[in-house]
Design an enzyme around this catalytic site. Structure first.
Site, short mmCIF file in Angstrom:
data_model
loop_
_atom_site.label_atom_id
_atom_site.label_comp_id
_atom_site.label_asym_id
_atom_site.label_seq_id
_atom_site.Cartn_x
_atom_site.Cartn_y
_atom_site.Cartn_z
N SER A 135 -3.92 -3.92 4.94
CA SER A 135 -3.26 -2.94 4.07
C SER A 135 -1.76 -3.04 4.26
CB SER A 135 -3.73 -1.53 4.42
OG SER A 135 -2.79 -0.61 3.89
N HIS B 239 -4.60 -5.78 0.48
CA HIS B 239 -4.96 -4.41 0.09
C HIS B 239 -3.69 -3.60 -0.20
CE1 HIS B 239 -7.71 -0.93 0.10
NE2 HIS B 239 -6.74 -0.27 0.70
N ASP C 185 -2.22 0.06 -1.31
CA ASP C 185 -2.52 1.49 -1.40
C ASP C 185 -1.53 2.16 -2.35
OD1 ASP C 185 -4.73 1.87 0.45
OD2 ASP C 185 -3.33 1.16 1.97
N MET D 148 -0.40 5.50 -4.00
CA MET D 148 -0.51 6.96 -3.81
C MET D 148 0.53 7.65 -4.69
SD MET D 148 -0.79 7.10 0.32
CE MET D 148 -1.76 5.90 1.23
N HIS E 180 -6.12 -0.18 -4.39
CA HIS E 180 -6.81 1.07 -4.07
C HIS E 180 -5.99 2.23 -4.64
CE1 HIS E 180 -7.99 3.97 -0.50
NE2 HIS E 180 -8.43 4.40 -1.67
N MET F 48 -5.08 5.94 -5.25
CA MET F 48 -5.27 7.30 -4.71
C MET F 48 -4.37 8.19 -5.56
SD MET F 48 -5.24 6.30 -0.69
CE MET F 48 -4.62 4.66 -1.05
N MET G 114 -14.05 5.47 2.51
CA MET G 114 -12.92 5.87 3.35
C MET G 114 -13.46 6.31 4.71
SD MET G 114 -10.27 5.27 1.65
CE MET G 114 -9.14 5.84 2.92
N GLY H 83 -4.33 8.77 2.56
CA GLY H 83 -2.94 9.23 2.53
C GLY H 83 -2.04 8.54 3.54
N GLY I 108 -2.84 4.46 10.25
CA GLY I 108 -2.79 4.81 11.67
C GLY I 108 -3.62 6.01 12.09
N ASP J 187 -12.36 1.45 4.89
CA ASP J 187 -10.90 1.56 4.96
C ASP J 187 -10.48 2.74 5.84
OD1 ASP J 187 -8.18 1.68 4.42
OD2 ASP J 187 -8.39 1.98 2.26
N GLY K 281 -8.72 3.17 10.13
CA GLY K 281 -9.04 3.18 11.56
C GLY K 281 -9.89 2.00 12.01
N GLY L 52 -4.78 -1.80 8.43
CA GLY L 52 -3.33 -1.72 8.29
C GLY L 52 -2.64 -1.81 9.63
C1 DX5 Z 1 -5.18 5.24 3.76
C2 DX5 Z 1 -5.22 3.84 3.21
C3 DX5 Z 1 -5.52 2.77 4.17
C4 DX5 Z 1 -4.60 2.69 5.37
C5 DX5 Z 1 -5.37 2.05 6.48
O1 DX5 Z 1 -5.12 6.14 2.70
O2 DX5 Z 1 -6.18 3.75 2.18
O3 DX5 Z 1 -5.61 1.52 3.51
O4 DX5 Z 1 -3.44 1.99 5.12
O5 DX5 Z 1 -4.55 2.07 7.61
P1 DX5 Z 1 -5.13 1.90 9.06
O6 DX5 Z 1 -5.85 0.61 9.12
O7 DX5 Z 1 -3.90 1.94 9.91
O8 DX5 Z 1 -6.04 3.07 9.33
ZN ZN Z 2 -6.62 1.78 1.20
#
Ligand code: DX5
Ligand code: ZN
Length: 214
Positions: A6, A31, A33, A35, A64, A66, A135, A140, A143, A173, A175, A195
């Site tokens: 990501s 990937h 994101d 938002m 993705h 959001m 998810m 959002g 980390g 997606d 953690g 990510g």
């Molecule tokens: C959160 C995103 C993820 C995020 C994952 O809303 O959809 O793609 O960047 O980040 P990590 O891998 O750090 O949890």
């Molecule tokens: Zn994502």
């Protein structure tokens, strides 16, 4: 396992460099994101920046969404010819119609489920889609900590997929890292988004990506 880093955790001051590097390091998808500050309490990038990403990426984009108003955002991103566009089922009154639209634009449709949304919510859409994105954090932010109940959800979704559309992929997606990759694989996951694990890895992107290819 397919690996989709990501770019939310990339260095946005050196985005082209980081996108080139993850592609060279052997990722399968990039990937992205998106938002909007409404559906989630964060705001990221639009089609101007993502078109710059698309120019340097040598791997396909996995977008993705959001956002509120998915239909509008599908129109914005479709010209960039991503491999997948996923939208949140919680934010769409007419998911079946939107899936048809994404497919008609030559893009593989995917549907995303928040941590609380049951896998059965997509049961009657499975025949029409190419991937379900589960998810494993609240959308959002990068980390965050992996929510373990998603493993049970993957197993329930897998059973539905086997019944309705065995080629449909399961993506997880949030953690994801070396600690949980084996249990994700065992549960039936096909694609992981990572990510902070990839971009923050002290041993480099290649090592990080390879450690997820189980
Ligand atoms: C959160 C995103 C993820 C995020 C994952 O809303 O959809 O793609 O960047 O980040 P990590 O891998 O750090 O949890
Ligand atoms: Zn994502």
């Amino acid at each position: 396992m397919l690996v989709a880093p990501s770019i939310l955790s990339a260095d946005f001051g050196n985005l082209a460099r980081d996108v080139e590097a993850i592609c060279e390091a052997g990722c399968d998808l990039v990937h992205v994101d998106v938002m909007d500050g409404h559906f989630v309490p964060n705001l990221t990038i639009g089609p101007v920046v993502v078109s710059a990403v698309a120019k340097v990426a040598t791997k396909p984009l996995d977008i993705h969404l959001m956002v509120e108003n998915n239909n509008f955002f599908v129109d914005l991103f479709a010209p960039l010819k991503p491999e997948f566009i996923s939208f949140h089922i919680e934010e769409e009154k007419h998911p079946h119609r939107l899936v048809q639209k994404i497919r008609s634009l030559g893009i593989r449709p995917a549907i995303t489920l928040n941590p609380h949304t049951p896998p059965e919510s997509v049961e009657f859409l499975l025949k029409e889609i190419e991937m379900v994105l589960l998810m494993s954090v609240n959308p959002g932010f990068g980390g965050q900590k992996f929510i373990p109940s998603v493993l049970e959800k993957v197993k329930r979704l897998k059973a539905l997929i086997e019944k309705h559309n065995p080629t449909c992929l399961i993506e997880v997606d949030g953690g994801v890292g070396a600690k949980n990759i084996a249990s994700l694989k065992e549960a039936g996951v096909n694609v992981v988004v990572a990510g902070s694990y990839v971009f923050g890895n002290k041993e480099g992107y290649k090592h990080a990506i390879e450690s997820l290819k189980v």
